[in-house]
Motif scaffolding. Structure first.
Motif, PDB file in Angstrom:
ATOM      1  N   PHE A 177       0.817  -1.214   0.000  1.00 25.44           N
ATOM      2  CA  PHE A 177       0.000   0.000   0.000  1.00 25.44           C
ATOM      3  C   PHE A 177       0.857   1.273   0.000  1.00 25.44           C
ATOM      4  O   PHE A 177       0.487   2.269  -0.619  1.00 25.44           O
ATOM      5  N   ILE A 178       1.989   1.255   0.660  1.00 26.20           N
ATOM      6  CA  ILE A 178       2.883   2.419   0.625  1.00 26.20           C
ATOM      7  C   ILE A 178       3.428   2.609  -0.792  1.00 26.20           C
ATOM      8  O   ILE A 178       3.521   3.737  -1.288  1.00 26.20           O
ATOM      9  N   LEU A 179       3.764   1.514  -1.463  1.00 24.06           N
ATOM     10  CA  LEU A 179       4.208   1.608  -2.859  1.00 24.06           C
ATOM     11  C   LEU A 179       3.089   2.164  -3.746  1.00 24.06           C
ATOM     12  O   LEU A 179       3.342   3.002  -4.626  1.00 24.06           O
ATOM     13  N   LEU A 180       1.859   1.715  -3.518  1.00 20.70           N
ATOM     14  CA  LEU A 180       0.717   2.250  -4.277  1.00 20.70           C
ATOM     15  C   LEU A 180       0.528   3.738  -4.005  1.00 20.70           C
ATOM     16  O   LEU A 180       0.202   4.507  -4.913  1.00 20.70           O
ATOM     17  N   LEU A 181       0.737   4.153  -2.763  1.00 19.87           N
ATOM     18  CA  LEU A 181       0.662   5.574  -2.416  1.00 19.87           C
ATOM     19  C   LEU A 181       1.696   6.367  -3.201  1.00 19.87           C
ATOM     20  O   LEU A 181       1.382   7.411  -3.784  1.00 19.87           O
ATOM     21  N   ILE A 182       2.907   5.860  -3.252  1.00 18.41           N
ATOM     22  CA  ILE A 182       3.988   6.539  -3.977  1.00 18.41           C
ATOM     23  C   ILE A 182       3.702   6.589  -5.475  1.00 18.41           C
ATOM     24  O   ILE A 182       3.893   7.613  -6.117  1.00 18.41           O
ATOM     25  N   GLY A 231      -3.974   9.376  -1.362  1.00 13.90           N
ATOM     26  CA  GLY A 231      -3.818   9.330   0.087  1.00 13.90           C
ATOM     27  C   GLY A 231      -4.520   8.186   0.780  1.00 13.90           C
ATOM     28  O   GLY A 231      -4.148   7.814   1.889  1.00 13.90           O
ATOM     29  N   LYS A 232      -5.525   7.613   0.134  1.00 10.54           N
ATOM     30  CA  LYS A 232      -6.263   6.514   0.765  1.00 10.54           C
ATOM     31  C   LYS A 232      -5.352   5.331   1.082  1.00 10.54           C
ATOM     32  O   LYS A 232      -5.621   4.561   1.995  1.00 10.54           O
ATOM     33  N   TYR A 233      -4.260   5.193   0.351  1.00 11.80           N
ATOM     34  CA  TYR A 233      -3.387   4.042   0.556  1.00 11.80           C
ATOM     35  C   TYR A 233      -2.631   4.087   1.878  1.00 11.80           C
ATOM     36  O   TYR A 233      -2.257   3.043   2.405  1.00 11.80           O
ATOM     37  N   ILE A 234      -2.433   5.263   2.428  1.00 11.61           N
ATOM     38  CA  ILE A 234      -1.786   5.329   3.742  1.00 11.61           C
ATOM     39  C   ILE A 234      -2.725   4.745   4.797  1.00 11.61           C
ATOM     40  O   ILE A 234      -2.297   4.018   5.695  1.00 11.61           O
ATOM     41  N   PHE A 235      -4.009   5.019   4.654  1.00 14.87           N
ATOM     42  CA  PHE A 235      -5.009   4.430   5.555  1.00 14.87           C
ATOM     43  C   PHE A 235      -5.021   2.918   5.417  1.00 14.87           C
ATOM     44  O   PHE A 235      -4.996   2.182   6.405  1.00 14.87           O
ATOM     45  N   TYR A 236      -5.044   2.433   4.175  1.00 14.21           N
ATOM     46  CA  TYR A 236      -5.052   0.987   3.926  1.00 14.21           C
ATOM     47  C   TYR A 236      -3.784   0.327   4.458  1.00 14.21           C
ATOM     48  O   TYR A 236      -3.827  -0.806   4.950  1.00 14.21           O
ATOM     49  N   ALA A 237      -2.661   1.012   4.360  1.00 15.18           N
ATOM     50  CA  ALA A 237      -1.388   0.456   4.830  1.00 15.18           C
ATOM     51  C   ALA A 237      -1.449   0.174   6.328  1.00 15.18           C
ATOM     52  O   ALA A 237      -1.142  -0.933   6.772  1.00 15.18           O
ATOM     53  N   PHE A 238      -1.856   1.180   7.093  1.00 18.76           N
ATOM     54  CA  PHE A 238      -1.904   0.998   8.545  1.00 18.76           C
ATOM     55  C   PHE A 238      -3.032   0.067   8.961  1.00 18.76           C
ATOM     56  O   PHE A 238      -2.862  -0.736   9.880  1.00 18.76           O
ATOM     57  N   LEU A 239      -4.158   0.152   8.280  1.00 16.37           N
ATOM     58  CA  LEU A 239      -5.274  -0.741   8.586  1.00 16.37           C
ATOM     59  C   LEU A 239      -4.873  -2.205   8.395  1.00 16.37           C
ATOM     60  O   LEU A 239      -5.124  -3.050   9.256  1.00 16.37           O
ATOM     61  N   SER A 240      -4.224  -2.490   7.293  1.00 18.62           N
ATOM     62  CA  SER A 240      -3.833  -3.882   7.029  1.00 18.62           C
ATOM     63  C   SER A 240      -2.773  -4.354   8.020  1.00 18.62           C
ATOM     64  O   SER A 240      -2.867  -5.456   8.562  1.00 18.62           O
ATOM     65  N   ALA A 241      -1.776  -3.535   8.270  1.00 15.78           N
ATOM     66  CA  ALA A 241      -0.701  -3.947   9.182  1.00 15.78           C
ATOM     67  C   ALA A 241      -1.250  -4.236  10.578  1.00 15.78           C
ATOM     68  O   ALA A 241      -0.969  -5.289  11.157  1.00 15.78           O
ATOM     69  N   TYR A 242      -2.026  -3.309  11.108  1.00 17.35           N
ATOM     70  CA  TYR A 242      -2.533  -3.497  12.467  1.00 17.35           C
ATOM     71  C   TYR A 242      -3.602  -4.575  12.558  1.00 17.35           C
ATOM     72  O   TYR A 242      -3.627  -5.348  13.512  1.00 17.35           O
ATOM     73  N   SER A 243      -4.495  -4.644  11.591  1.00 23.45           N
ATOM     74  CA  SER A 243      -5.578  -5.632  11.704  1.00 23.45           C
ATOM     75  C   SER A 243      -5.046  -7.064  11.653  1.00 23.45           C
ATOM     76  O   SER A 243      -5.478  -7.917  12.432  1.00 23.45           O
ATOM     77  N   TRP A 244      -4.117  -7.353  10.770  1.00 24.51           N
ATOM     78  CA  TRP A 244      -3.536  -8.709  10.704  1.00 24.51           C
ATOM     79  C   TRP A 244      -2.784  -9.036  11.992  1.00 24.51           C
ATOM     80  O   TRP A 244      -2.929 -10.127  12.540  1.00 24.51           O
ATOM     81  N   ALA A 245      -1.988  -8.090  12.460  1.00 24.42           N
ATOM     82  CA  ALA A 245      -1.200  -8.332  13.671  1.00 24.42           C
ATOM     83  C   ALA A 245      -2.103  -8.492  14.896  1.00 24.42           C
ATOM     84  O   ALA A 245      -1.925  -9.419  15.694  1.00 24.42           O
ATOM     85  N   TRP A 246      -3.056  -7.598  15.050  1.00 23.28           N
ATOM     86  CA  TRP A 246      -3.919  -7.650  16.229  1.00 23.28           C
ATOM     87  C   TRP A 246      -4.799  -8.889  16.231  1.00 23.28           C
ATOM     88  O   TRP A 246      -5.098  -9.430  17.287  1.00 23.28           O
TER      89      TRP A 246
END
Length: 107
Positions: free
Chosen positions: A43-48, A53-68
């Motif tokens: 998602f960070i690569l997609l943002l770049i 800007g929506k990809y920054i939200f998706y990046a953190f959402l995916s990282a935290y949701s999978w881990a949590w």
């Protein structure tokens, strides 16, 4: 000043990797962290690439949701993010690198 002490304390904890590894004993928890971190990178690569800007939200959402999910339903513990956010971030990236190096089993 309190923030500086907090970051300093978390950095000291980072030296003691046993705490972080103990919170990730199950290989499937590590797998979920690994998937979340890969998705974060995508998602960070997609943002770049797109500038959307929506990809920054998706990046953190995916990282935290999978881990949590791994912490709450597999390890049945509380993610370190809640108490040690800086240390948790460093620990996640270190574990991601170590998984790539073959130091942790995820299958």
């Amino acid at each position: 000043r309190d923030l500086h002490l907090s970051i300093r304390r978390q950095r000291q904890m980072c030296i003691r990797d046993s705490f972080y590894i103990d919170e990730h004993k199950n290989k499937y928890t590590k797998l979920l962290h690994f998937i979340g971190t890969w998705l974060f990178i995508v998602f960070i690569l997609l943002l770049i690439i797109t500038g959307e800007g929506k990809y920054i939200f998706y990046a953190f959402l995916s990282a935290y949701s999978w881990a949590w999910f791994g912490h709450f339903f597999i390890e049945k513990n509380k993610p370190a993010t809640f108490k040690y956010p800086f240390y948790s971030l460093i620990g996640d990236w270190k574990m991601f690198r170590e998984i790539l190096q073959g130091k942790h089993r995820i299958f």
